[in-house]
Design an enzyme around this catalytic site. Structure first.
Site, mmCIF file in Angstrom:
data_model
loop_
_atom_site.group_PDB
_atom_site.id
_atom_site.type_symbol
_atom_site.label_atom_id
_atom_site.label_comp_id
_atom_site.label_asym_id
_atom_site.label_seq_id
_atom_site.Cartn_x
_atom_site.Cartn_y
_atom_site.Cartn_z
ATOM 1 N N HIS A 154 0.866 -1.194 0.000
ATOM 2 C CA HIS A 154 0.000 0.000 0.000
ATOM 3 C C HIS A 154 0.892 1.230 0.000
ATOM 4 C CE1 HIS A 154 -3.841 2.040 1.838
ATOM 5 N NE2 HIS A 154 -3.183 2.871 1.029
ATOM 6 N N HIS A 169 1.205 4.758 -2.498
ATOM 7 C CA HIS A 169 0.799 5.557 -3.672
ATOM 8 C C HIS A 169 2.067 6.223 -4.176
ATOM 9 C CE1 HIS A 169 -3.534 5.298 -2.603
ATOM 10 N NE2 HIS A 169 -3.025 5.148 -1.390
ATOM 11 N N HIS A 192 -9.569 0.808 -1.400
ATOM 12 C CA HIS A 192 -9.557 1.469 -0.096
ATOM 13 C C HIS A 192 -10.980 1.367 0.480
ATOM 14 C CE1 HIS A 192 -5.778 3.090 -1.425
ATOM 15 N NE2 HIS A 192 -5.654 3.941 -0.408
ATOM 16 N N GLU A 225 -11.257 3.382 5.841
ATOM 17 C CA GLU A 225 -10.203 4.284 6.350
ATOM 18 C C GLU A 225 -10.938 5.336 7.186
ATOM 19 O OE1 GLU A 225 -8.189 6.581 3.308
ATOM 20 O OE2 GLU A 225 -6.610 7.265 4.688
ATOM 21 N N ASP A 275 1.668 4.028 2.752
ATOM 22 C CA ASP A 275 0.625 4.860 2.139
ATOM 23 C C ASP A 275 1.234 5.998 1.308
ATOM 24 O OD1 ASP A 275 -2.001 5.336 1.465
ATOM 25 O OD2 ASP A 275 -2.587 6.226 3.372
ATOM 26 N N ASP A 276 1.584 7.111 1.962
ATOM 27 C CA ASP A 276 2.145 8.286 1.280
ATOM 28 C C ASP A 276 3.332 8.789 2.104
ATOM 29 O OD1 ASP A 276 -0.079 8.834 -0.836
ATOM 30 O OD2 ASP A 276 -1.149 8.531 1.042
HETATM 31 N N1 HPA Z 1 -6.783 7.267 1.046
HETATM 32 C C1 HPA Z 1 -7.435 7.533 -0.079
HETATM 33 N N2 HPA Z 1 -6.822 7.969 -1.171
HETATM 34 C C2 HPA Z 1 -5.501 8.157 -1.135
HETATM 35 C C3 HPA Z 1 -4.784 7.908 0.000
HETATM 36 C C4 HPA Z 1 -5.457 7.414 1.145
HETATM 37 O O1 HPA Z 1 -4.891 7.148 2.226
HETATM 38 N N3 HPA Z 1 -3.500 8.211 -0.289
HETATM 39 C C5 HPA Z 1 -3.463 8.619 -1.576
HETATM 40 N N4 HPA Z 1 -4.688 8.594 -2.097
HETATM 41 ZN ZN ZN Z 2 -3.870 4.707 0.406
#
Ligand code: HPA
Ligand code: ZN
Length: 349
Positions: A25, A27, A205, A208, A286-287
């Site tokens: 996971h 991006h 996703h 969250e 994630d990011d």
């Molecule tokens: N959630 C949804 N979209 C996203 C995320 C996330 O954590 N990171 C990058 N796009």
């Molecule tokens: Zn994500």
């Protein structure tokens, strides 16, 4: 079953860093560090609404998912040419190798780029070339997952899929990301059904910021093979049971959850409970350029906050291989490597 040897608490962070792992996971646009954003802005003559790297970094104060996404899409505006996508992915893959990631399944958001007039071929070819080179030059295996933006329509997702299909051999599957609340998985039922017919792997996703109902519909309507985040499952006992018995994996991202205030205090994170309930949970970044850490930072910080030990570490790394879309032979080889790393670690203890 491998019997995990005891490891002294002070040696746990080193073990977490040393063990081989898969990242499922990430991006790729979220790996774009401010320094690279500024370098690409200069290379491509793109004007940024920030005067310096420091000023941009100081804007990274998020209150929820949407406040992050607004800045994340602005950062991606510097990506114009195939080489830009290559450089971004190459930088991430080198950083992942430093964290002992042996396999990465990388999300990308084509609609963020095609909306600015960048051809989808430019995006996919740059990322794909970086994955290929990383295999030979860095020794990491990497593949791509195309994500649909859920705040856009299903029609637009279909159009994106059509554009991408001539390059279908360059990505392994599809995902669903962006603003979750108000955009339930069932909005994309038809496009995911088509992807299934095409033989693409499917993830989404869900859970969250959204409710457990979104996880149910990702499973039952989209028929996904993994849930990204999924942490809200902790609120629903029947869902926990379903996830545990089916072993449908969750790709959990602790520092993202902290920074986007899903669990503002990491000590309240539910990762440990999810694992102990028998779910195939994994740890991911994630990011990482936006949330203050790459995969090993996610491991060390969530372990320190929740008091997990070597048994959890082993389980999480093993789950990351089980949950991946790699071949059975690769999975076996990585599981073997994982056992060896634990045994070596204890010998040195
Ligand atoms: N959630 C949804 N979209 C996203 C995320 C996330 O954590 N990171 C990058 N796009
Ligand atoms: Zn994500």
């Amino acid at each position: 079953m491998f019997k995990v040897p005891p490891v002294a608490a002070e040696r746990l962070p080193a073990l977490l860093r040393a063990m081989p792992k898969a990242e499922l996971h990430i991006h790729i646009e979220g790996s774009l560090e401010p320094e690279l954003i500024f370098a690409l802005a200069e290379r491509n003559s793109v004007r940024l609404p920030y005067a310096s790297v420091q000023e941009l970094r100081s804007a990274y104060a998020f209150t929820d998912l949407q406040s992050f996404l607004d800045i994340y899409y602005a950062g991606a505006s510097v990506l114009l040419h195939e080489q830009d996508f290559y450089d971004m992915a190459r930088a991430y893959l080198a950083r992942a190798v430093a964290d002992n990631v042996v396999h990465a399944e990388i999300f990308f958001d084509p609609q963020t780029h095609t909306a600015r007039g960048v051809p989808i071929e430019t995006v996919i070819m740059g990322l794909h070339r970086a994955c290929e080179d990383a295999r030979t030059l860095l020794g990491i295996s990497a593949s791509l997952i195309l994500c649909f933006l859920r705040h856009l329509s299903e029609e637009e997702a279909f159009a994106t899929l059509e554009q991408a299909l001539p390059l279908q051999d360059k990505f392994i599957g599809v995902g669903l990301d962006s603003s979750e609340l108000g955009h339930p998985p069932e909005k994309f039922a038809r496009v995911f059904a088509r992807c299934r017919e095409l033989g693409l792997r499917r993830v989404a996703h869900a859970g969250e910021e959204g409710p457990p109902a979104y996880i149910w519909s990702a499973l039952d309507v989209l028929q996904v093979e993994r849930i990204d985040h999924g942490v809200q499952a902790f609120q629903d006992a029947a869902l926990l049971q379903r996830l545990a018995s089916s072993r449908v994996p969750l790709t959990v991202c602790p520092l993202s959850n902290q920074k986007l205030r899903v669990f503002p205090d990491l000590r309240d994170h539910k990762l440990r409970q999810l694992l102990d309930a028998g779910l195939c949970a994994t740890v991911n970044s994630d990011d990482p350029a936006y949330f203050g850490g790459y995969i090993n930072d996610n491991f060390t910080q969530v372990f320190a906050a929740t008091g997990m030990g070597a048994r959890h570490a082993y389980e999480l790394a093993s789950n990351s291989f089980e949950a991946s879309f790699a071949s059975a032979a690769d999975k076996r080889a990585w599981q073997h490597k994982l056992k060896e790393s634990f045994e070596r670690f204890v010998e040195y203890d």
